[in-house]
Design a protein around this motif. Structure first.
Motif, short mmCIF file in Angstrom:
data_model
loop_
_atom_site.label_atom_id
_atom_site.label_comp_id
_atom_site.label_asym_id
_atom_site.label_seq_id
_atom_site.Cartn_x
_atom_site.Cartn_y
_atom_site.Cartn_z
N UNK A 140 0.99 -1.15 0.17
CA UNK A 140 -0.09 0.08 0.05
C UNK A 140 0.76 1.25 0.05
N UNK A 141 0.54 2.33 -0.98
CA UNK A 141 1.19 3.44 -0.97
C UNK A 141 0.29 4.60 -0.58
N UNK A 142 -0.94 4.42 -0.86
CA UNK A 142 -2.06 5.30 -0.40
C UNK A 142 -2.00 5.72 1.14
N UNK A 143 -1.60 7.00 1.40
CA UNK A 143 -1.42 7.27 2.71
C UNK A 143 -2.95 7.45 3.33
N UNK A 144 -3.98 7.28 2.61
CA UNK A 144 -5.37 7.25 3.30
C UNK A 144 -5.96 5.62 3.83
N UNK A 145 -5.05 4.90 3.63
CA UNK A 145 -5.26 3.65 3.99
C UNK A 145 -4.11 3.01 5.00
N UNK A 146 -4.69 2.48 6.22
CA UNK A 146 -4.12 1.87 7.13
C UNK A 146 -3.58 0.52 6.91
N UNK A 147 -2.42 0.26 6.87
CA UNK A 147 -2.08 -1.20 6.48
C UNK A 147 -2.41 -2.23 7.46
N UNK A 148 -2.38 -1.72 8.85
CA UNK A 148 -2.83 -2.72 9.78
C UNK A 148 -4.36 -3.12 9.64
N UNK A 149 -5.00 -2.01 9.42
CA UNK A 149 -6.83 -2.20 9.15
C UNK A 149 -6.95 -3.08 8.17
N UNK A 150 -6.25 -2.94 7.04
CA UNK A 150 -6.62 -3.69 5.81
C UNK A 150 -6.13 -5.02 6.05
N UNK A 151 -4.90 -5.35 6.78
CA UNK A 151 -4.68 -6.74 7.24
C UNK A 151 -5.72 -7.61 7.97
N UNK A 152 -6.18 -6.87 9.22
CA UNK A 152 -7.28 -7.42 9.92
C UNK A 152 -8.44 -7.54 9.26
N UNK A 153 -8.79 -6.55 8.21
CA UNK A 153 -9.93 -6.80 7.43
C UNK A 153 -9.82 -8.06 6.70
N UNK A 154 -8.77 -8.61 6.03
CA UNK A 154 -8.71 -9.59 5.15
C UNK A 154 -8.72 -10.91 6.16
N UNK A 155 -8.20 -10.84 7.54
CA UNK A 155 -8.42 -12.02 8.34
C UNK A 155 -9.80 -12.23 9.02
N UNK A 156 -10.63 -11.16 8.72
CA UNK A 156 -11.91 -11.34 9.22
C UNK A 156 -12.99 -12.10 8.64
N UNK A 157 -13.91 -12.51 9.27
CA UNK A 157 -14.97 -13.13 8.48
C UNK A 157 -15.70 -12.68 7.59
N UNK A 158 -15.75 -11.20 7.48
CA UNK A 158 -16.59 -10.54 6.65
C UNK A 158 -15.88 -10.84 5.07
N UNK A 159 -14.31 -10.95 4.94
CA UNK A 159 -13.62 -10.99 3.72
C UNK A 159 -13.73 -12.57 3.65
N UNK A 160 -13.44 -13.36 4.45
CA UNK A 160 -13.24 -14.80 4.39
C UNK A 160 -14.55 -15.26 3.97
N UNK A 161 -15.75 -14.66 4.05
CA UNK A 161 -17.19 -15.20 3.30
C UNK A 161 -17.04 -14.86 1.77
N UNK A 162 -16.27 -13.87 1.53
CA UNK A 162 -16.18 -13.51 -0.07
C UNK A 162 -15.09 -14.65 -0.48
N UNK A 163 -14.12 -14.74 0.03
CA UNK A 163 -13.14 -15.83 -0.19
C UNK A 163 -13.56 -17.12 -0.53
N UNK A 164 -14.78 -17.58 0.15
CA UNK A 164 -15.35 -18.86 0.26
C UNK A 164 -16.07 -18.84 -1.06
N UNK A 165 -16.56 -17.68 -1.74
CA UNK A 165 -17.37 -17.80 -3.09
C UNK A 165 -16.41 -17.99 -4.13
N UNK A 166 -15.30 -17.55 -3.97
CA UNK A 166 -14.26 -17.70 -5.25
C UNK A 166 -13.04 -18.64 -5.04
N UNK A 167 -13.16 -19.52 -3.86
CA UNK A 167 -12.31 -20.56 -3.87
C UNK A 167 -12.44 -21.49 -4.83
#
Length: 401
Positions: free
Chosen positions: A102-129
């Protein structure tokens, strides 16, 4: 507004790691290959130990990692787990790991990493696995997953709250792990104390009451005979007083060798190598797996039925006296220690009559049952901590934090 990983890395990086074959690797190289085993949920595990030369990395046009990159595992378990890469230096990563920079200063890298590990993101991974026996997700499908991004100040607030809760949870987990480690010390003390009641018995060498043999050497050239493939025990499977059979591998051997290497009910198992304080650890085999053999790094002692009870012999190997023996007579190399068949054969133990051996076994198991009950409670609490960690992320990205 909905975003994808492609959207937020337009001026950064979103790509797969590199295809590094075994022939490309070099133990003397200075560029470390980060692998799937290094990628945990929200944590970099730092387990791998593979390298290539810098010249080879340049030849293959590898992508060098930067500290702060998000690494996403495209293979389980679990699928889509992600962590932030914390190291500086010369590192590349395997092809089944996606790199997000990430080079965008308006995005917190830690936030995005936690989001990717959340069930909210994982539910979409399930759709595309994809895949049947082993699930996976392509980078192309990762790029299809959409998510929202609050303002930077809100991202930072959520990250701070997550980390506060995780810190409290980690402290509790550390206490549980320390308690579990203390149980191992207590078990050894119990066993050692109970064995003192038979120190007046005749002391004998292990090879006087058991037939001791090594196992199959991996990578042998096999010919002249029918070849069969069977499950086998490795050092990782043989623990101190129990077996870890979560991962069982297979090995080829000649059918004519089966009687030599096949494990039988009551065989006492001992490990040949590892950390110096863990040499000679073992347990009793109870035919947990049909037609199972053992590797050369695992010895078996087949006790003579008229002289010794297998469980008695196995418990002795857990006593402080036996642990000291293996520690003192183990041969230390640069990375690990080992014992050979001669050292194991010379292990001395007190051998009373079989009826007394059975009494010792009952006394030990009665006392150990308390430890086992406590350990089960600790294990349950550790499992609950994993669920709680997922719950924290779920609430954070469902707007409940």
């Amino acid at each position: 507004m909905q975003y994808t990983l492609t959207d937020i890395t337009e001026s950064g990086l979103f790509c797969d790691g590199d295809w590094i074959e075994k022939k490309d690797q070099d133990a003397n190289g200075t560029v470390r290959l980060i692998q799937l085993a290094d990628i945990g949920e929200c944590i970099f595990k730092d387990k791998s130990n593979r390298y290539i030369t810098e010249a080879k990395a340049q030849e293959l046009k590898c992508t060098f990692l930067h500290r702060g990159d998000i690494l996403i595992a495209r293979l389980p378990e679990p699928l889509g787990r992600a962590c932030i890469f914390p190291l500086s230096g010369k590192y590349i990563t395997a092809v089944d790991i996606a790199i997000v920079r990430i080079s965008n200063t308006k995005i917190n890298t830690q936030y995005l990493m936690y989001l990717i590990n959340s069930s909210v993101f994982r539910a979409q991974i399930k759709k595309y696995e994809s895949g049947t026996t082993r699930k996976r997700i392509s980078r192309k499908n990762l790029a299809k997953i959409t998510f929202s991004l609050p303002p930077l100040s809100e991202q930072e607030r959520i990250v701070a709250h997550i980390e506060e809760l995780f810190s409290e949870l980690d402290a509790g987990v550390e206490t549980l792990k320390k308690t579990k480690a203390q149980l191992d010390v207590y078990r050894q003390a119990i066993i050692t104390e109970i064995f003192k009641t038979v120190y007046t018995a005749k002391w004998i060498r292990l090879d006087q009451i058991a037939e001791i043999s090594g196992g199959i050497t991996k990578g042998r050239h096999l010919d002249n005979g029918k070849i069969i493939s069977l499950p086998y025990l490795r050092v990782a499977n043989v623990q101190n007083g129990f077996l870890n059979l979560k991962e069982i591998k297979y090995i080829d051997l000649k059918e004519s060798e089966l009687s030599r290497f096949l494990l039988q009910e009551g065989d006492v198992l001992y490990t040949e190598g590892g950390d110096r304080d863990k040499l000679g650890r073992g347990t009793v085999w109870h035919n947990e797996i049909k037609n199972c053999v053992h590797q050369n790094h695992v010895f078996k002692a087949r006790t003579y039925p008229d002289q010794a009870v297998p469980q008695y012999v196995s418990y002795w190997s857990m006593s402080q006296e036996a642990r000291n023996y293996f520690y003192n007579y183990g041969k230390q190399s640069v990375n690990l220690a080992s014992i050979n068949k001669s050292v194991l054969s010379a292990l001395k133990l007190p051998l009373p009559e079989k009826i007394i051996q059975l009494e010792i076994i009952r006394a030990i198991e009665t006392n150990l049952s308390v430890c086992n009950n406590i350990e089960q409670t600790i294990d349950a609490a550790l499992e609950q901590s994993k669920a709680l960690r997922h719950s924290i992320l779920k609430e954070a990205f469902e707007g409940k934090m």
